[in-house]
Design an enzyme around this catalytic site. Structure first.
Site, PDB file in Angstrom:
ATOM      1  CG  ASN A   1      -6.794  -1.341   0.054  1.00 26.12           C
ATOM      2  OD1 ASN A   1      -5.976  -0.897  -0.760  1.00 26.12           O
ATOM      3  ND2 ASN A   1      -6.463  -1.693   1.275  1.00 26.12           N
TER       4      ASN A   1
ATOM      5  CG  HIS B   1      -3.463   3.196   1.146  1.00 25.15           C
ATOM      6  ND1 HIS B   1      -3.811   2.689  -0.080  1.00 25.15           N
ATOM      7  CD2 HIS B   1      -3.606   2.175   2.042  1.00 25.15           C
ATOM      8  CE1 HIS B   1      -4.132   1.407   0.068  1.00 25.15           C
ATOM      9  NE2 HIS B   1      -4.019   1.086   1.338  1.00 25.15           N
TER      10      HIS B   1
ATOM     11  CB  CYS C   1      -0.931   0.014   1.201  1.00 23.50           C
ATOM     12  SG  CYS C   1      -2.084  -1.352   1.153  1.00 23.50           S
TER      13      CYS C   1
HETATM   14  O1  UT7 Z   1      -4.415  -1.414   2.974  1.00 30.19           O
HETATM   15  C1  UT7 Z   1      -3.515  -1.868   3.902  1.00 30.19           C
HETATM   16  C2  UT7 Z   1      -3.920  -1.558   5.281  1.00 30.19           C
HETATM   17  N1  UT7 Z   1      -5.172  -2.201   5.623  1.00 30.19           N
HETATM   18  C3  UT7 Z   1      -5.958  -1.635   6.522  1.00 30.19           C
HETATM   19  O2  UT7 Z   1      -5.652  -0.563   6.988  1.00 30.19           O
HETATM   20  C4  UT7 Z   1      -7.184  -2.392   6.972  1.00 30.19           C
HETATM   21  C5  UT7 Z   1      -7.405  -2.177   8.445  1.00 30.19           C
HETATM   22  N2  UT7 Z   1      -8.481  -2.998   9.020  1.00 30.19           N
HETATM   23  C6  UT7 Z   1      -9.778  -2.818   8.704  1.00 30.19           C
HETATM   24  O3  UT7 Z   1     -10.099  -2.019   7.861  1.00 30.19           O
HETATM   25  C7  UT7 Z   1     -10.812  -3.594   9.485  1.00 30.19           C
HETATM   26  O4  UT7 Z   1     -10.204  -4.259  10.570  1.00 30.19           O
HETATM   27  C8  UT7 Z   1     -11.596  -4.614   8.609  1.00 30.19           C
HETATM   28  C9  UT7 Z   1     -12.525  -3.861   7.672  1.00 30.19           C
HETATM   29  C10 UT7 Z   1     -10.639  -5.483   7.839  1.00 30.19           C
HETATM   30  C11 UT7 Z   1     -12.446  -5.527   9.500  1.00 30.19           C
HETATM   31  O5  UT7 Z   1     -13.314  -4.777  10.314  1.00 30.19           O
HETATM   32  P1  UT7 Z   1     -13.418  -5.081  11.888  1.00 30.19           P
HETATM   33  O6  UT7 Z   1     -14.404  -4.128  12.406  1.00 30.19           O
HETATM   34  O7  UT7 Z   1     -12.038  -5.045  12.457  1.00 30.19           O
HETATM   35  O8  UT7 Z   1     -14.039  -6.537  11.898  1.00 30.19           O
HETATM   36  P2  UT7 Z   1     -13.466  -7.892  12.534  1.00 30.19           P
HETATM   37  O9  UT7 Z   1     -12.409  -8.466  11.674  1.00 30.19           O
HETATM   38  O10 UT7 Z   1     -13.176  -7.684  13.979  1.00 30.19           O
HETATM   39  O11 UT7 Z   1     -14.750  -8.813  12.416  1.00 30.19           O
HETATM   40  C12 UT7 Z   1     -15.948  -8.547  13.155  1.00 30.19           C
HETATM   41  C13 UT7 Z   1     -16.974  -9.614  12.832  1.00 30.19           C
HETATM   42  C14 UT7 Z   1     -16.441 -11.033  12.968  1.00 30.19           C
HETATM   43  O12 UT7 Z   1     -17.500 -11.821  13.447  1.00 30.19           O
HETATM   44  P3  UT7 Z   1     -17.599 -12.225  15.007  1.00 30.19           P
HETATM   45  O13 UT7 Z   1     -16.316 -12.985  15.284  1.00 30.19           O
HETATM   46  O14 UT7 Z   1     -17.689 -10.937  15.738  1.00 30.19           O
HETATM   47  O15 UT7 Z   1     -18.836 -13.056  15.034  1.00 30.19           O
HETATM   48  C15 UT7 Z   1     -16.121 -11.431  11.551  1.00 30.19           C
HETATM   49  O16 UT7 Z   1     -16.188 -12.818  11.346  1.00 30.19           O
HETATM   50  O17 UT7 Z   1     -17.376  -9.481  11.445  1.00 30.19           O
HETATM   51  C16 UT7 Z   1     -17.197 -10.734  10.773  1.00 30.19           C
HETATM   52  N3  UT7 Z   1     -16.822 -10.482   9.378  1.00 30.19           N
HETATM   53  C17 UT7 Z   1     -17.709 -10.274   8.386  1.00 30.19           C
HETATM   54  N4  UT7 Z   1     -19.040 -10.276   8.370  1.00 30.19           N
HETATM   55  C18 UT7 Z   1     -19.648 -10.033   7.198  1.00 30.19           C
HETATM   56  C19 UT7 Z   1     -15.572 -10.344   8.872  1.00 30.19           C
HETATM   57  N5  UT7 Z   1     -15.643 -10.071   7.555  1.00 30.19           N
HETATM   58  C20 UT7 Z   1     -16.951 -10.018   7.233  1.00 30.19           C
HETATM   59  C21 UT7 Z   1     -17.650  -9.774   6.034  1.00 30.19           C
HETATM   60  N6  UT7 Z   1     -18.998  -9.788   6.068  1.00 30.19           N
HETATM   61  N7  UT7 Z   1     -17.024  -9.507   4.894  1.00 30.19           N
END
Ligand code: UT7
Length: 335
Positions: free
Chosen positions: A292, A262, A114
């Site tokens: 992204n 980014h 990135c």
């Molecule tokens: O570009 C390089 C740098 N990258 C970044 O800066 C990305 C940084 N991180 C993020 O943007 C976020 O952490 C994400 C968008 C990747 C994820 O969001 P989050 O709020 O951190 O979600 P999480 O991974 O903690 O997941 C929360 C819940 C989980 O379910 P439980 O365990 O709470 O039941 C996941 O399984 O959401 C679930 N989940 C989804 N649900 C529906 C994860 N992905 C999905 C999905 N659709 N696509």
């Protein structure tokens, strides 16, 4: 001593639009989750018969060259940033030299995910400052869609990324109050595996090992991201590296006319915007449309902002990136 100035910008994205609803038909996800957590509404995926990382980069480059008002023969060097090259080797830089029909100029590949585009313009800037080159073609391009896990197992990563390319021409500028004022690059390899694609690689698992195992449950073919950990580091490093750049040029946050972060997550951009108390007009976001696109995200956003007349002569433009490595970087530009 010269400065380097962005004299031409271009981008290319494939026609194929993939909405959140489209993804919810192939995995357990939904439009509401994706928009609420990331701001993404849709992204582009390549038609593999039509486009590769290189071909998209070439299309973006053709626009940038034309807008810079130079000919292909004026290009002295190519820098290509990507994490998704057409071949394991050689990198796409030489393919651009061939496909654009450039003279046999040097072609360098940058692997900084990135942060790749900001690293690439930093390299270009040094070559121009020293007088070695006059016009450098810098490309960021990614095909993510061919390498993601589009099952529910991979939903935390695969909904976020999109395909696309952006390109810039950096040219020699005699007026040293203009152009790229400074760039600031960082890395912290202790977190290399927090956002990574491990295989195929000579380190742990090469293609031959994968073929031998042929284990369908092996997740090392797919990118892994510790989302929350990456998010927390991103907001801190974005702020730091923007401040570092401003301070190096005796500028204040209030001097920023346009911030191009980014496009990792709309929530990260909004956090930075709020922290620096910038208005909607001072921050450009397009993750809603493209997801992204990693190394392509900043040049696509920069090109769109410029096309829409949001960047004017004399403006202070700040580019900032954070991603896998971890690496992060900023560039301060006087347009
Ligand atoms: O570009 C390089 C740098 N990258 C970044 O800066 C990305 C940084 N991180 C993020 O943007 C976020 O952490 C994400 C968008 C990747 C994820 O969001 P989050 O709020 O951190 O979600 P999480 O991974 O903690 O997941 C929360 C819940 C989980 O379910 P439980 O365990 O709470 O039941 C996941 O399984 O959401 C679930 N989940 C989804 N649900 C529906 C994860 N992905 C999905 C999905 N659709 N696509």
């Amino acid at each position: 001593m010269y400065h380097s100035k962005i004299t031409g910008l271009g981008y290319y994205v494939p026609d194929n639009v993939v909405t959140n609803d489209d993804l919810s038909k192939i995995m357990e996800t939904n439009d509401e989750w994706i928009q609420e957590r990331t701001g993404i509404k849709r992204r582009r995926h390549v038609n593999t018969a039509e486009d590769t990382t290189t071909s998209m980069g070439v299309k973006a480059a053709e626009v940038a060259i034309q807008r810079a008002g130079i000919s292909k023969d004026d290009i002295d060097f190519v820098i290509f940033a990507t994490l998704s090259p057409d071949y394991y080797f050689p990198g796409p830089g030489v393919l651009v030299q061939r496909d654009l029909g450039l003279k046999t100029v040097g072609a360098l590949d940058v692997r900084n995910q990135c942060s790749g585009f900001v690293y690439a313009i930093s390299i270009a800037d040094q070559y121009i400052k020293t007088g070695m080159y006059k016009n450098i073609l810098v490309i960021g391009s990614e095909v993510h869609s061919r390498g993601l896990d589009f099952t529910t197992r991979g939903r935390g990563v695969s909904v976020i990324f999109g395909d696309g390319a952006g390109a810039a021409i950096l040219s020699r500028e005699e007026d040293t109050t203009k152009g790229i004022l400074s760039t600031h690059l960082h890395s912290e390899g202790q977190y290399a595996e927090e956002l990574a694609l491990i295989a195929p690689g000579m380190g742990k698992r090469w293609v031959l090992d994968i073929l031998k195992d042929n284990d369908p449950n092996d997740e090392s073919y797919y990118p892994y991201m510790n989302g929350q950990f990456v998010f927390k580091n991103a907001v801190v490093r974005f702020s730091e590296v923007i401040m570092e750049g401003l301070q190096a040029n005796n500028l204040q946050v209030s001097d920023i006319d346009m911030l191009i972060p980014h496009q990792a997550n709309l929530r990260i951009s909004q956090f930075i915007q709020q922290k620096f108390q910038l208005t909607d007009d001072q921050v450009y976001n397009n993750i809603m449309e493209y997801g992204n696109t990693t190394a392509a995200s900043i040049p696509i956003a920069l090109t769109e902002a410029w096309e829409q007349g949001k960047i004017k002569e004399g403006d202070t433009v700040v580019l900032a990136a954070f991603g896998s490595g971890f690496t992060w970087a900023s560039a301060i530009i006087k347009w």
